[in-house]
Scaffold this motif. Structure first.
Motif, PDB file in Angstrom:
ATOM      1  N   GLY A  64      33.071  49.135  -4.052  1.00 11.06           N
ATOM      2  CA  GLY A  64      33.265  48.925  -5.474  1.00 11.06           C
ATOM      3  C   GLY A  64      33.271  50.266  -6.176  1.00 11.06           C
ATOM      4  O   GLY A  64      33.519  51.303  -5.550  1.00 11.06           O
ATOM      5  N   VAL A  65      33.022  50.264  -7.457  1.00 14.73           N
ATOM      6  CA  VAL A  65      32.942  51.510  -8.219  1.00 14.73           C
ATOM      7  C   VAL A  65      31.618  52.194  -7.863  1.00 14.73           C
ATOM      8  O   VAL A  65      30.540  51.663  -8.144  1.00 14.73           O
ATOM      9  N   ASP A  66      31.706  53.340  -7.212  1.00 15.07           N
ATOM     10  CA  ASP A  66      30.521  54.080  -6.749  1.00 15.07           C
ATOM     11  C   ASP A  66      29.667  53.250  -5.801  1.00 15.07           C
ATOM     12  O   ASP A  66      28.445  53.411  -5.727  1.00 15.07           O
ATOM     13  N   VAL A  67      30.312  52.339  -5.060  1.00 12.53           N
ATOM     14  CA  VAL A  67      29.605  51.503  -4.088  1.00 12.53           C
ATOM     15  C   VAL A  67      30.363  51.518  -2.772  1.00 12.53           C
ATOM     16  O   VAL A  67      31.581  51.325  -2.742  1.00 12.53           O
ATOM     17  N   ASP A  68      29.650  51.758  -1.684  1.00 14.23           N
ATOM     18  CA  ASP A  68      30.198  51.651  -0.336  1.00 14.23           C
ATOM     19  C   ASP A  68      29.030  51.281   0.562  1.00 14.23           C
ATOM     20  O   ASP A  68      28.273  52.141   1.015  1.00 14.23           O
ATOM     21  N   LEU A  69      28.871  49.958   0.810  1.00 15.08           N
ATOM     22  CA  LEU A  69      27.676  49.470   1.494  1.00 15.08           C
ATOM     23  C   LEU A  69      28.025  48.535   2.646  1.00 15.08           C
ATOM     24  O   LEU A  69      29.119  47.954   2.692  1.00 15.08           O
ATOM     25  N   THR A  70      27.081  48.390   3.550  1.00 16.10           N
ATOM     26  CA  THR A  70      27.125  47.365   4.577  1.00 16.10           C
ATOM     27  C   THR A  70      26.045  46.343   4.248  1.00 16.10           C
ATOM     28  O   THR A  70      24.873  46.696   4.111  1.00 16.10           O
ATOM     29  N   ILE A  71      26.458  45.092   4.086  1.00 16.72           N
ATOM     30  CA  ILE A  71      25.525  44.047   3.675  1.00 16.72           C
ATOM     31  C   ILE A  71      25.599  42.879   4.660  1.00 16.72           C
ATOM     32  O   ILE A  71      26.563  42.773   5.431  1.00 16.72           O
ATOM     33  N   PRO A  72      24.607  41.987   4.647  1.00 16.21           N
ATOM     34  CA  PRO A  72      24.653  40.813   5.531  1.00 16.21           C
ATOM     35  C   PRO A  72      25.803  39.885   5.142  1.00 16.21           C
ATOM     36  O   PRO A  72      26.276  39.891   4.006  1.00 16.21           O
ATOM     37  N   HIS A  73      26.252  39.086   6.094  1.00 12.62           N
ATOM     38  CA  HIS A  73      27.276  38.081   5.815  1.00 12.62           C
ATOM     39  C   HIS A  73      26.830  37.158   4.683  1.00 12.62           C
ATOM     40  O   HIS A  73      25.644  36.816   4.578  1.00 12.62           O
ATOM     41  N   ALA A  74      27.783  36.752   3.853  1.00  8.66           N
ATOM     42  CA  ALA A  74      27.468  35.856   2.737  1.00  8.66           C
ATOM     43  C   ALA A  74      28.707  35.079   2.312  1.00  8.66           C
ATOM     44  O   ALA A  74      29.833  35.600   2.361  1.00  8.66           O
ATOM     45  N   PHE A  75      28.504  33.820   1.930  1.00  6.28           N
ATOM     46  CA  PHE A  75      29.550  32.985   1.323  1.00  6.28           C
ATOM     47  C   PHE A  75      30.794  32.832   2.208  1.00  6.28           C
ATOM     48  O   PHE A  75      31.907  32.647   1.706  1.00  6.28           O
ATOM     49  N   GLU A  76      30.610  32.922   3.535  1.00 10.08           N
ATOM     50  CA  GLU A  76      31.730  32.791   4.474  1.00 10.08           C
ATOM     51  C   GLU A  76      32.881  33.713   4.067  1.00 10.08           C
ATOM     52  O   GLU A  76      34.058  33.338   4.107  1.00 10.08           O
ATOM     53  N   ALA A  77      32.524  34.917   3.668  1.00  7.42           N
ATOM     54  CA  ALA A  77      33.516  35.875   3.169  1.00  7.42           C
ATOM     55  C   ALA A  77      34.404  36.388   4.296  1.00  7.42           C
ATOM     56  O   ALA A  77      33.984  36.497   5.453  1.00  7.42           O
ATOM     57  N   THR A  78      35.631  36.711   3.944  1.00  9.43           N
ATOM     58  CA  THR A  78      36.567  37.322   4.877  1.00  9.43           C
ATOM     59  C   THR A  78      37.120  38.592   4.246  1.00  9.43           C
ATOM     60  O   THR A  78      36.849  38.899   3.074  1.00  9.43           O
ATOM     61  N   VAL A  79      37.897  39.342   4.992  1.00 14.84           N
ATOM     62  CA  VAL A  79      38.462  40.584   4.478  1.00 14.84           C
ATOM     63  C   VAL A  79      39.318  40.295   3.241  1.00 14.84           C
ATOM     64  O   VAL A  79      40.138  39.371   3.243  1.00 14.84           O
ATOM     65  N   GLN A  88      20.130  45.450  -7.428  1.00 18.06           N
ATOM     66  CA  GLN A  88      18.726  45.635  -7.066  1.00 18.06           C
ATOM     67  C   GLN A  88      18.453  45.237  -5.620  1.00 18.06           C
ATOM     68  O   GLN A  88      17.802  45.953  -4.866  1.00 18.06           O
ATOM     69  N   THR A  89      18.974  44.090  -5.226  1.00 15.99           N
ATOM     70  CA  THR A  89      18.717  43.599  -3.866  1.00 15.99           C
ATOM     71  C   THR A  89      19.766  44.051  -2.862  1.00 15.99           C
ATOM     72  O   THR A  89      19.574  43.904  -1.650  1.00 15.99           O
ATOM     73  N   LYS A  90      20.883  44.588  -3.370  1.00 20.62           N
ATOM     74  CA  LYS A  90      21.990  45.011  -2.505  1.00 20.62           C
ATOM     75  C   LYS A  90      22.519  43.841  -1.664  1.00 20.62           C
ATOM     76  O   LYS A  90      22.921  44.011  -0.507  1.00 20.62           O
ATOM     77  N   THR A  91      22.539  42.667  -2.264  1.00 16.21           N
ATOM     78  CA  THR A  91      23.065  41.485  -1.589  1.00 16.21           C
ATOM     79  C   THR A  91      24.078  40.795  -2.503  1.00 16.21           C
ATOM     80  O   THR A  91      24.060  40.961  -3.723  1.00 16.21           O
ATOM     81  N   ALA A  92      24.948  40.002  -1.899  1.00 17.16           N
ATOM     82  CA  ALA A  92      25.957  39.280  -2.668  1.00 17.16           C
ATOM     83  C   ALA A  92      25.330  38.053  -3.315  1.00 17.16           C
ATOM     84  O   ALA A  92      24.562  37.330  -2.673  1.00 17.16           O
ATOM     85  N   CYS A  93      25.642  37.823  -4.583  1.00 15.35           N
ATOM     86  CA  CYS A  93      25.103  36.663  -5.289  1.00 15.35           C
ATOM     87  C   CYS A  93      26.185  35.664  -5.671  1.00 15.35           C
ATOM     88  O   CYS A  93      25.885  34.588  -6.193  1.00 15.35           O
ATOM     89  N   ALA A  94      27.456  35.987  -5.415  1.00 18.49           N
ATOM     90  CA  ALA A  94      28.549  35.054  -5.705  1.00 18.49           C
ATOM     91  C   ALA A  94      29.837  35.570  -5.068  1.00 18.49           C
ATOM     92  O   ALA A  94      29.989  36.774  -4.845  1.00 18.49           O
ATOM     93  N   ARG A  95      30.726  34.638  -4.757  1.00 16.74           N
ATOM     94  CA  ARG A  95      32.066  35.002  -4.296  1.00 16.74           C
ATOM     95  C   ARG A  95      33.070  34.482  -5.315  1.00 16.74           C
ATOM     96  O   ARG A  95      33.010  33.317  -5.715  1.00 16.74           O
ATOM     97  N   LEU A  96      33.986  35.334  -5.730  1.00 15.47           N
ATOM     98  CA  LEU A  96      34.974  34.922  -6.719  1.00 15.47           C
ATOM     99  C   LEU A  96      36.022  34.008  -6.091  1.00 15.47           C
ATOM    100  O   LEU A  96      36.291  34.076  -4.889  1.00 15.47           O
ATOM    101  N   GLU A  97      36.591  33.154  -6.939  1.00 14.71           N
ATOM    102  CA  GLU A  97      37.665  32.278  -6.484  1.00 14.71           C
ATOM    103  C   GLU A  97      38.809  33.116  -5.927  1.00 14.71           C
ATOM    104  O   GLU A  97      39.166  34.154  -6.465  1.00 14.71           O
TER     105      GLU A  97
END
Length: 364
Positions: A64-79, A88-97
């Motif tokens: 993202g903007v000033d973000v480059d992280l490795t995070i746990p899998h979440a929301f059945e996300a794909t590339v 704060q938690t460095k975790t995903a809290c939602a996946r956009l449509e």
């Protein structure tokens, strides 16, 4: 390709953050941010959009903007997915449509659907002007792209090594009049010019095709640097060698995002009935003239498809491929649906068992 067949120039996204636009952020995603804080429990007002650029076994890489992280899998996300990241938690809290989703039946005997990539605008279906060229395979990829609500474009590489590149182009053009076909020689010409109408700021493109057809070479040519490893094809059978080992989203200098993918040894369609209809729209139109609405185009009387085959206006091989894809898609879709239903029933049964044990323990 004639200029009249090229898409109109795509305007740069308006009213969106410029750095995010370079990652593929558009007003479609911007509009989803409204109301998030009230509709999603524990949603952080400081959450920021990040895009999934790579999926590994247990982790996701997000940028993202000033973000480059490795995070746990979440929301059945794909590339290609957009995730809202809690700073704060460095975790995903939602996946956009998603604006689009490319998916297939998972390889092998497994009967579940595999997500390939999300939020892709244009799919470049790549094949070579050699023994790799296969109309039936191209039809599968184009149906996949149509079903995903993306724009398919067929790219034929290694045109300089063919004695008849125009012949390959002519065959590819029979697949659909909605699909542009380009023949490229990336060694002697710059593909950036030919692909410029689609490769623009805020757009996300993907290269799909077999191994060794030049997908990674095209990614490197567009980026102006070596972003993806490349190898040649085998001389004995024109088969490609696997060079890209996982799906990864790259950023081009002009602000376009590009997805490079490994070659697919097996591509079976599932939940792609609409995409198949789009590819074979000409046959659908002819079949509408059959006497019976459920005509199987086998032994039924007054079958318009059979009449077309008889007078030479319909290619019987194309009809056979159409019917094969329809049968395959119906079978895989039903099998995947049964698998999901079985898993839900199993989970429900397991939940009841656990609750029963917990209730028994409380009584003791």
């Amino acid at each position: 390709m004639p200029a009249s067949e090229r898409p109109e120039t795509i305007d740069a996204p308006d009213a969106v953050d410029a750095p995010l636009a370079r990652l593929g952020w558009t007003p479609f995603f911007e509009a989803q941010l409204e109301g998030f804080s009230s509709s999603i429990p524990d949603f952080s007002a400081a959450a920021q959009p990040t895009r999934v650029t790579a999926v590994h076994r247990n982790t996701l890489r997000v940028i993202g903007v000033d973000v480059d992280l490795t995070i746990p899998h979440a929301f059945e996300a794909t590339v290609g997915d957009w995730l809202m990241l809690d700073p704060q938690t460095k975790t995903a809290c939602a996946r956009l449509e998603r604006s689009s989703l490319i998916k297939r039946k998972a390889a092998g005997r497994i009967t579940y659907t595999q997500s390939i990539a999300a939020n892709i605008d244009t799919v470049f279906v790549v094949s070579s002007c050699n023994a790799d060229f296969n109309v039936a395979r191209l039809e599968r990829y184009v149906a996949l792209a149509f079903e995903a609500d993306t724009t398919p474009v067929i790219i034929l590489t290694k045109a300089d090594l063919s004695d008849d590149p125009d012949g390959y182009v002519a065959q590819a053009q029979t697949i659909s009049d909605r699909v542009a076909v380009l023949a490229l020689d990336v060694r002697n010409t710059d593909p950036s010019d030919a692909l410029a109408p689609w490769v623009q700021l805020g757009q996300t493109i993907a290269f799909l095709g077999s191994s060794g057809v030049g997908k990674s070479t095209l990614v490197n040519a567009l980026s102006g640097q070596i972003k993806a490893a490349t190898q040649g094809i085998r001389d004995d059978d024109a088969k490609g060698r696997h060079t890209t080992t996982h799906r990864e989203l790259h950023q081009l200098p002009n602000g376009c995002a590009v997805l490079d993918t490994p070659g697919m040894r097996e591509l079976q369609l599932t939940d792609a009935a609409s995409g198949i209809k789009d590819v074979f729209a000409d046959l659908i139109e002819i079949a509408a003239q059959c006497k019976f609405s459920d005509c199987a185009h086998q032994s039924e009387p007054k079958c318009a498809i059979k009449a077309g085959i008889a007078d030479g206006s319909v290619d019987p091989a194309r009809v056979e491929r159409w019917q094969k894809l329809q049968d395959e898609d119906a079978h895989n879709s039903e099998a995947a649906s049964q698998t999901v239903a079985h898993r839900k029933a199993r989970d429900k049964s397991l939940g009841k068992t656990i609750k029963g044990l917990q209730k028994g323990n409380r009584k003791k």
